[in-house]
Design a protein around this motif. Structure first.
Motif, PDB file in Angstrom:
ATOM      1  N   ASP A  24      47.095  23.541  34.409  1.00  0.00           N
ATOM      2  CA  ASP A  24      48.504  23.706  34.764  1.00  0.00           C
ATOM      3  C   ASP A  24      48.808  25.071  35.366  1.00  0.00           C
ATOM      4  N   ALA A  25      48.163  26.123  34.883  1.00  0.00           N
ATOM      5  CA  ALA A  25      48.430  27.462  35.409  1.00  0.00           C
ATOM      6  C   ALA A  25      48.035  27.555  36.884  1.00  0.00           C
ATOM      7  N   THR A  26      46.893  26.988  37.233  1.00  0.00           N
ATOM      8  CA  THR A  26      46.461  27.012  38.636  1.00  0.00           C
ATOM      9  C   THR A  26      47.364  26.141  39.495  1.00  0.00           C
ATOM     10  N   ILE A  30      49.570  27.620  42.617  1.00  0.00           N
ATOM     11  CA  ILE A  30      49.460  27.117  43.989  1.00  0.00           C
ATOM     12  C   ILE A  30      50.826  26.645  44.490  1.00  0.00           C
ATOM     13  N   LEU A  31      51.545  25.905  43.656  1.00  0.00           N
ATOM     14  CA  LEU A  31      52.835  25.369  44.085  1.00  0.00           C
ATOM     15  C   LEU A  31      53.900  26.446  44.287  1.00  0.00           C
ATOM     16  N   GLU A  32      53.923  27.437  43.416  1.00  0.00           N
ATOM     17  CA  GLU A  32      55.024  28.394  43.417  1.00  0.00           C
ATOM     18  C   GLU A  32      54.714  29.736  44.073  1.00  0.00           C
ATOM     19  N   ASP A  33      53.472  30.188  44.011  1.00  0.00           N
ATOM     20  CA  ASP A  33      53.183  31.574  44.380  1.00  0.00           C
ATOM     21  C   ASP A  33      52.161  31.769  45.489  1.00  0.00           C
ATOM     22  N   THR A  34      51.554  30.706  45.971  1.00  0.00           N
ATOM     23  CA  THR A  34      50.442  30.872  46.907  1.00  0.00           C
ATOM     24  C   THR A  34      50.883  30.918  48.361  1.00  0.00           C
ATOM     25  N   GLY A  35      52.079  30.511  48.659  1.00  0.00           N
ATOM     26  CA  GLY A  35      52.561  30.547  50.038  1.00  0.00           C
ATOM     27  C   GLY A  35      53.146  29.218  50.439  1.00  0.00           C
ATOM     28  N   ASP A  36      53.822  29.225  51.562  1.00  0.00           N
ATOM     29  CA  ASP A  36      54.605  28.065  51.970  1.00  0.00           C
ATOM     30  C   ASP A  36      54.038  27.278  53.138  1.00  0.00           C
ATOM     31  N   THR A  37      52.899  27.664  53.684  1.00  0.00           N
ATOM     32  CA  THR A  37      52.315  26.921  54.796  1.00  0.00           C
ATOM     33  C   THR A  37      51.150  26.088  54.281  1.00  0.00           C
ATOM     34  N   TRP A  38      51.353  24.766  54.283  1.00  0.00           N
ATOM     35  CA  TRP A  38      50.363  23.814  53.784  1.00  0.00           C
ATOM     36  C   TRP A  38      49.821  22.985  54.943  1.00  0.00           C
ATOM     37  N   ASP A 128      30.771  19.969  43.510  1.00  0.00           N
ATOM     38  CA  ASP A 128      30.037  21.012  44.234  1.00  0.00           C
ATOM     39  C   ASP A 128      30.976  21.806  45.138  1.00  0.00           C
ATOM     40  N   ALA A 129      31.883  21.114  45.823  1.00  0.00           N
ATOM     41  CA  ALA A 129      32.867  21.803  46.671  1.00  0.00           C
ATOM     42  C   ALA A 129      33.778  22.678  45.822  1.00  0.00           C
ATOM     43  N   TYR A 130      34.141  22.176  44.646  1.00  0.00           N
ATOM     44  CA  TYR A 130      34.966  22.966  43.731  1.00  0.00           C
ATOM     45  C   TYR A 130      34.245  24.267  43.376  1.00  0.00           C
ATOM     46  N   GLY A 131      32.988  24.167  43.035  1.00  0.00           N
ATOM     47  CA  GLY A 131      32.214  25.358  42.681  1.00  0.00           C
ATOM     48  C   GLY A 131      32.119  26.351  43.821  1.00  0.00           C
ATOM     49  N   ARG A 132      31.844  25.862  45.027  1.00  0.00           N
ATOM     50  CA  ARG A 132      31.745  26.746  46.201  1.00  0.00           C
ATOM     51  C   ARG A 132      33.082  27.420  46.485  1.00  0.00           C
ATOM     52  N   THR A 133      34.161  26.647  46.410  1.00  0.00           N
ATOM     53  CA  THR A 133      35.484  27.173  46.725  1.00  0.00           C
ATOM     54  C   THR A 133      35.903  28.235  45.719  1.00  0.00           C
ATOM     55  N   ARG A 134      35.717  27.950  44.441  1.00  0.00           N
ATOM     56  CA  ARG A 134      36.069  28.924  43.394  1.00  0.00           C
ATOM     57  C   ARG A 134      35.175  30.156  43.488  1.00  0.00           C
ATOM     58  N   ALA A 135      33.891  29.970  43.810  1.00  0.00           N
ATOM     59  CA  ALA A 135      32.985  31.111  43.957  1.00  0.00           C
ATOM     60  C   ALA A 135      33.415  32.024  45.102  1.00  0.00           C
ATOM     61  N   ALA A 136      34.107  31.459  46.078  1.00  0.00           N
ATOM     62  CA  ALA A 136      34.626  32.240  47.206  1.00  0.00           C
ATOM     63  C   ALA A 136      35.944  32.926  46.859  1.00  0.00           C
ATOM     64  N   GLY A 137      36.427  32.712  45.628  1.00  0.00           N
ATOM     65  CA  GLY A 137      37.668  33.358  45.203  1.00  0.00           C
ATOM     66  C   GLY A 137      38.924  32.623  45.600  1.00  0.00           C
ATOM     67  N   VAL A 138      38.783  31.356  45.948  1.00  0.00           N
ATOM     68  CA  VAL A 138      39.915  30.543  46.393  1.00  0.00           C
ATOM     69  C   VAL A 138      40.307  29.580  45.274  1.00  0.00           C
ATOM     70  N   ASP A 139      41.603  29.540  44.949  1.00  0.00           N
ATOM     71  CA  ASP A 139      42.088  28.591  43.948  1.00  0.00           C
ATOM     72  C   ASP A 139      41.872  27.167  44.434  1.00  0.00           C
ATOM     73  N   ILE A 150      54.881  18.567  40.958  1.00  0.00           N
ATOM     74  CA  ILE A 150      56.128  19.331  41.111  1.00  0.00           C
ATOM     75  C   ILE A 150      57.137  18.923  40.038  1.00  0.00           C
ATOM     76  N   PRO A 151      57.465  17.637  39.897  1.00  0.00           N
ATOM     77  CA  PRO A 151      58.425  17.291  38.847  1.00  0.00           C
ATOM     78  C   PRO A 151      57.836  17.399  37.430  1.00  0.00           C
ATOM     79  N   ARG A 152      56.542  17.119  37.268  1.00  0.00           N
ATOM     80  CA  ARG A 152      55.936  17.200  35.939  1.00  0.00           C
ATOM     81  C   ARG A 152      56.036  18.601  35.371  1.00  0.00           C
ATOM     82  N   LEU A 153      55.799  19.600  36.216  1.00  0.00           N
ATOM     83  CA  LEU A 153      55.839  20.983  35.758  1.00  0.00           C
ATOM     84  C   LEU A 153      57.205  21.625  35.907  1.00  0.00           C
TER      85      LEU A 153
END
Length: 157
Positions: A24-26, A30-38, A128-139, A150-153
């Motif tokens: 939930d924290a991640t 992402i939803l609130e603090d990571t930026g507005d261009t998706w 595997d993609a999750y591991g590579r992405t997180r290892a690169a410092g990307v949420d 959005i509504p759940r949280l």
């Protein structure tokens, strides 16, 4: 159990264990603090596809939605691009609506273009993609939908 079939902790298996690919924290960050261009990979003018409706929800939530699809169509008033590399401005989050077999290369491309986060939609899973992405410092989150989260949280734009 919530109306979307997930428990209060956000998972669907009833174990009470938070999903390691979508805490939930991640999700909130992402939803609130990571930026507005998706960039929404797989978004086209096909209104029967999930990407079309989720993109509308993201726009209502205050996000700029950039379609990424081989057809490079304009969708919801935003110019489309054939690939992430073709987008001539920074992208904050890459939302992925392609099948799991193709999703890993999209995550790699998202990291390469400097995205701050990658979001794999419901049913899209590639550990595997999750591991590579997180290892690169990307949420990153997998197997979740922002239109549900959005509504759940009770997320704020």
């Amino acid at each position: 159990m919530n109306t979307d079939g997930r428990n209060a902790d956000g998972n669907a298996d009833g174990s009470g264990v938070v999903d390691s690919y979508a805490d939930d924290a991640t999700i909130r960050r992402i939803l609130e603090d990571t930026g507005d261009t998706w960039a929404v990979v797989g978004l086209s003018n096909n209104s029967s596809r999930a990407a079309y409706g989720v993109a509308q929800v993201l726009q209502r939530f205050g996000k700029r939605v950039v379609p990424v699809h081989p057809k490079a169509e304009t969708v919801h008033g935003e110019q489309g691009y054939a690939s992430l590399a073709d987008i001539p401005f920074p992208v904050d989050v890459v939302d992925v609506f392609v099948n799991s077999e193709l999703a890993g290369s999209v995550a790699d491309e998202a990291v390469a273009v400097g995205a701050k986060a990658v979001w794999f939609q419901l049913g899209v899973v590639d550990p595997d993609a999750y591991g590579r992405t997180r290892a690169a410092g990307v949420d990153m989150v997998m197997d979740r939908c922002p239109a549900i989260e959005i509504p759940r949280l009770g997320a704020r734009a």
